[in-house]
Design an enzyme around this catalytic site. Structure first.
Site, mmCIF file in Angstrom:
data_model
loop_
_atom_site.group_PDB
_atom_site.id
_atom_site.type_symbol
_atom_site.label_atom_id
_atom_site.label_comp_id
_atom_site.label_asym_id
_atom_site.label_seq_id
_atom_site.Cartn_x
_atom_site.Cartn_y
_atom_site.Cartn_z
ATOM 1 N N GLU A 29 0.649 -1.137 0.212
ATOM 2 C CA GLU A 29 -0.034 -0.076 -0.138
ATOM 3 C C GLU A 29 0.860 1.231 -0.085
ATOM 4 O OE1 GLU A 29 -2.452 -0.474 3.479
ATOM 5 O OE2 GLU A 29 -2.556 -2.592 3.285
ATOM 6 N N GLU A 80 -9.769 5.713 3.414
ATOM 7 C CA GLU A 80 -10.135 4.570 4.321
ATOM 8 C C GLU A 80 -9.919 5.518 5.696
ATOM 9 O OE1 GLU A 80 -8.470 0.717 6.905
ATOM 10 O OE2 GLU A 80 -7.616 1.402 4.952
#
Length: 446
Positions: free
Chosen positions: A249, A360
């Site tokens: 990520e 997120e």
């Protein structure tokens, strides 16, 4: 109490009757008993305070009981934290004190001494040469590219070294558990409502993927408390959403717990067991191998976008090197940051089965029956569009032959659409793009 007792002991007692002396003795006994009771209560309540130092006389008190067990444990905890810091903060050839408000100290560490090379399979090695970039790679940049605050002064690390943001004792002590410092809390599958992690993402699956690329709009979302974060990133995913999940990520995040402030910071992450025991942010464990002497992972990004004003973004690309199989990371206009060695992973040793783009957040209010006001992206919903809502643009994936290609069958998911939403589009300038985000708590997201 201390002042009263000092006064009493330093003055000469006046003549008095026997009864008066008895009353004085009783008074001293009552006050002294109250003093002991107060000390005991104070010691008991200190078990929930932040760690503190004790002298040897405090530790070896004649009354060795449970009251003093926790301070001893805290000393052991601090000792372990300092051992960890000694392991993570490597000897530097140069230290750069940021003149910016973030206050970071950047250590220029010889590249072969970085934390990655503590790994048994990397020990004694040196960083690899840059990989071949995917075919069709071009930079869709303009004058709005963001850089890092620490570099604004013109300082840089010498060739052969890499800039590492120094981790402090305060950083580690802010973590909810020092053993979990530098790691994400395990998140649940996106299609469940049982997690306090909430998402607004675009994703592709059903094929074999060897990388991804996007330009990510940079904002400074408000985060309600230090145990929440707000991030915008690209996920490269393989395996199931069970214990075998593999991810790499990269993007930007605001995390008061991890960094001690509310600046958006460039970050990376990896895991090979669904965030359980493997992986970490940035260079906080052995794993990612950095090769760039201009980018500091975990450092603050500047400038940032503002509402109805100028917009800034960062380009992120990750891809699997066809020759060695490692996963490389590039930031902005051709800045190779480094790579994740392929042996770190199980499923990602071959390819990814899903790529996600988006935001997120963590909502700590879910267990108390209300939503917090932590923002995602700009803090505004997707419908507001350019200059107001946050965006991802020029979304692409890398195929089996190391080609960057447009996305097919892009799916959208907002698991709490009244709090954070997402809306996609496509044009000749931005290719595949989407707007996303939201304010968190509002009249439709109580």
């Amino acid at each position: 109490m201390h002042t009263d007792r000092t006064t009493m002991s330093s003055s000469s007692p006046p003549p008095c009757s026997k009864s008066y002396q008895n009353l004085t003795i009783i008074f001293i006994f009552v006050v002294f008993s109250s003093f002991l009771s107060s000390c005991s209560s104070s010691s008991s309540s200190s078990t929930t305070t932040t760690p503190h130092f004790l002298s040897n006389s405090d530790i070896h008190h004649p009354q060795q009981n449970q009251t003093f067990l926790r301070p001893v444990d805290e000393l052991q905890k601090l000792k372990r934290i300092r051992q960890y810091l000694k392991k993570i903060n490597k000897p530097a050839v140069k230290a750069i004190q940021a003149i910016s408000p973030d206050g970071d100290v950047i250590d220029c560490v010889p590249s072969h001494l970085q934390p990655a090379f503590d790994h048994p399979q990397l020990r004694g090695q040196k960083p690899l040469e840059p990989s071949e970039r995917p075919k069709g790679h071009e930079y869709f940049g303009n004058a709005t590219e963001s850089i890092q605050l620490w570099a604004i002064s013109g300082e840089s690390c010498p060739e052969g070294s890499i800039p590492i943001r120094r981790t402090t004792e305060k950083d580690v002590l802010r973590a909810s558990s020092w053993r979990r410092f530098g790691r994400k809390i395990r998140r649940m599958r996106h299609d469940t409502m049982s997690s306090d992690h909430e998402h607004a993402v675009a994703f592709v699956n059903g094929d074999q993927y060897y990388g991804a690329k996007a330009s990510i709009n940079v904002w400074t979302p408000q985060v309600t408390n230090e145990y929440e974060f707000s991030l915008s990133q690209v996920w490269i995913i393989s395996g199931s959403f069970g214990n075998d999940l593999n991810t790499i990520e990269a993007g930007w995040q605001v995390s008061p717990e991890l960094y001690g402030d509310n600046y958006p910071r460039f970050f990376t992450y990896w895991t090979t067991d669904a965030y359980q025991a493997t992986g970490c942010y940035n260079l906080l464990c052995s794993g990612f191998v950095q090769t760039n002497n201009r980018i500091s992972m975990g450092a603050a990004i500047s400038p940032r976008s503002s509402y109805s004003s100028k917009q800034y973004d960062i380009g992120v690309m990750m891809w699997k090197d066809p020759k060695h199989g490692h996963w490389w990371l590039e930031l902005g206009p051709g800045l190779l940051v480094g790579y994740w060695p392929s042996f770190l992973f199980t499923h990602l040793q071959s390819h990814a089965s899903m790529v996600q783009f988006g935001g997120e957040i963590v909502n700590t209010g879910s267990s108390m029956g209300f939503h917090t006001s932590t923002q995602m992206g700009s803090g505004h919903f997707a419908d507001e569009g350019f200059g107001k809502a946050s965006y991802f643009r020029n979304l692409q994936v890398v195929d089996w032959d190391n080609n960057l290609i447009p996305l097919n069958n892009l799916h959208l998911l907002a698991d709490h659409p009244n709090c954070y939403d997402i809306k996609a589009g496509k044009n000749d300038v931005w290719g595949n793009y989407f707007y996303y985000g939201g304010p968190g708590r509002n009249s439709k997201c109580p």
